[in-house]
Design an enzyme around this catalytic site. Structure first.
Site, PDB file in Angstrom:
ATOM      1  N   LYS A 154       0.835  -1.203   0.000  1.00  0.00           N
ATOM      2  CA  LYS A 154       0.000   0.000   0.000  1.00  0.00           C
ATOM      3  C   LYS A 154       0.875   1.261   0.000  1.00  0.00           C
ATOM      4  CE  LYS A 154      -3.675  -2.400  -0.393  1.00  0.00           C
ATOM      5  NZ  LYS A 154      -4.398  -3.198   0.551  1.00  0.00           N
TER       6      LYS A 154
HETATM    7  C1  PLP Z   1      -5.454  -4.279   0.940  1.00  0.00           C
HETATM    8  C2  PLP Z   1      -6.942  -4.139   0.927  1.00  0.00           C
HETATM    9  C3  PLP Z   1      -7.731  -4.466   2.036  1.00  0.00           C
HETATM   10  C4  PLP Z   1      -7.212  -5.183   3.221  1.00  0.00           C
HETATM   11  O1  PLP Z   1      -6.149  -4.557   3.847  1.00  0.00           O
HETATM   12  P1  PLP Z   1      -5.341  -5.368   4.959  1.00  0.00           P
HETATM   13  O2  PLP Z   1      -4.593  -4.277   5.675  1.00  0.00           O
HETATM   14  O3  PLP Z   1      -4.442  -6.308   4.215  1.00  0.00           O
HETATM   15  O4  PLP Z   1      -6.298  -6.073   5.819  1.00  0.00           O
HETATM   16  C5  PLP Z   1      -9.087  -4.185   2.003  1.00  0.00           C
HETATM   17  N1  PLP Z   1      -9.657  -3.641   0.919  1.00  0.00           N
HETATM   18  C6  PLP Z   1      -8.940  -3.347  -0.186  1.00  0.00           C
HETATM   19  C7  PLP Z   1      -9.634  -2.734  -1.344  1.00  0.00           C
HETATM   20  C8  PLP Z   1      -7.565  -3.599  -0.218  1.00  0.00           C
HETATM   21  O5  PLP Z   1      -6.861  -3.337  -1.323  1.00  0.00           O
END
Ligand code: PLP
Length: 388
Positions: free
Chosen positions: A190
């Site tokens: 991210k």
């Molecule tokens: C990465 C992601 C999540 C989950 O995030 P985590 O921190 O891995 O739990 C949820 N929704 C979307 C759209 C994502 O890309």
């Protein structure tokens, strides 16, 4: 040197420098590795980043945990429906099932690939309780349209902002909009990372308190509060059967440095996205939508779609890029294709023509701050060679 002699260029890599390593080392040496002063400081820094304005930031060990806490705090349960896009990661809606409620998946806008407000309207039933917009790739959803529907029907909004740090809608940062709760992700790929982690943000003090309590076993005092306060350290009260969703101080130490670097990360992502835009414009590709003038696109993802006139299909292009040492990905196999969602809710591709057509044609190109210009040039050259 041929392409195959070059090192493999992955789809994504975290951007970790000596500053992050020093901060984590300091946290480890401090003797406090679970949730403590650094997690608190990270929450405060996140609130400050969003501009304060009464925002509460609640650090959690994943965005998935944050989304679960958000829906729990809003009182979702069996019989309730939550509207969400089919073009998302399963985490967005698995949390709806954790609470025994039902997600109602809807189609996306063919240009932005964000949830389609008209599709939301069409999906509302007397059981609808909430809407979960996902700011796909880092481009903010049309929040005016969504908030208008919400007001009209007395619904709640939980924004899945996993891609949206930082994104703005009409000049306002996602996290400061008029929704109930917004959840960010700090997963490895991210726009900032804590390894695993997330942040739930709300302006409602009651929702904030519920999420804080449920984040740690339903206890009314966390370990650091007990350690540092004057009332006896051993005493706490359990007020609900909570979860174990707290963020560690080692992760928060990483997050504090990453958050400081966010302004430079955003610039780098915008620069790389603009280079893709300029240099791929002549190819048979549908390039991703850009943000309206004056708004910020977080550019978590750079998703291109093959035009019908392209000489090869999506799968063949992914393979050809991989053969040239270039990693790509697909965001996402729509939820209506996955056996659990498809079978449980009897979903078919015909119900989601836009998301389905986009899915068949899409791939995500590498876009990460540690990527060198020369590495991006390699990707652009390979696409010209294959599609030009
Ligand atoms: C990465 C992601 C999540 C989950 O995030 P985590 O921190 O891995 O739990 C949820 N929704 C979307 C759209 C994502 O890309």
């Amino acid at each position: 040197m041929s392409d195959t002699d070059l090192p493999f260029l992955p789809f994504a890599l975290p951007d970790i420098t000596d500053a992050e390593i020093a901060a984590v080392t300091e946290a480890l040496r401090s003797g406090w590795v679970t949730t403590g002063p650094r997690a608190r400081a990270f929450e405060q820094a996140f609130t400050d980043y969003l501009g304060g304005n009464g925002v509460h930031s609640i650090a959690v060990n994943s965005a998935t945990a944050g989304l679960h806490l958000a829906l729990e705090a809003l009182g979702l349960g069996p019989g309730d429906e939550v509207i969400a896009p089919t073009l998302t990661f399963t985490a967005t809606v698995e949390v709806v099932r954790y609470l025994g409620a039902d997600p109602v998946l809807v189609d996306v806008d063919p240009v932005t690939l964000n949830i389609d407000p008209e599709a939301i309207r069409a999906a509302i039933t007397p059981r609808t309780r909430a809407i979960m917009p996902v700011h796909y790739g880092g481009l903010a959803c049309n929040m005016d349209a969504i908030l208008a529907i919400v007001r009209e029907h007395g619904l709640k909004v939980v924004e899945d902002a996993a891609h949206a740090l930082p994104s703005t809608w009409q000049g306002t940062l996602v996290g400061q909009l008029q929704s109930d709760i917004t959840v960010f992700s700090f997963y490895a790929n991210k726009t900032i990372t804590t390894g695993e982690g997330g942040m739930a943000v709300t302006r409602d003090p009651k929702l904030a308190e519920r999420m804080r309590v449920m984040r740690l076993h339903g206890m009314n005092r966390d370990a650091f509060e007990r350690f540092s306060s004057k009332t006896p350290a051993w005493y706490y009260e359990v007020v609900a059967p909570g979860f174990k969703y707290n963020l560690t101080d080692t992760a928060a130490a990483l997050g504090l440095v990453q958050l400081q670097r966010l302004p430079q990360f955003v610039q780098r992502r915008q620069y790389l996205a603009q280079r893709y835009h300029a240099q791929l414009a002549s190819l048979p590709l549908v390039l991703p939508a850009t943000a309206p003038a004056g708004d910020v696109h977080a550019w978590h993802l750079y998703v291109v779609r093959l035009a019908p006139s392209a000489c090869m299909g999506r799968d063949a292009l992914i393979q050809a890029l991989s053969d040239r040492g270039i990693g790509t990905s697909v965001h996402y196999v729509p939820l209506h294709h996955h056996p659990y969602w498809r079978d449980r809710y009897q979903l078919t591709p015909e119900q989601f023509p836009q998301a389905d057509a986009a899915y068949q044609a899409m791939l995500s190109l590498p876009l990460f701050t540690a990527m060198q210009d020369a590495e991006q040039d390699r990707i652009i050259a390979a696409l010209h060679e294959l599609l030009g």
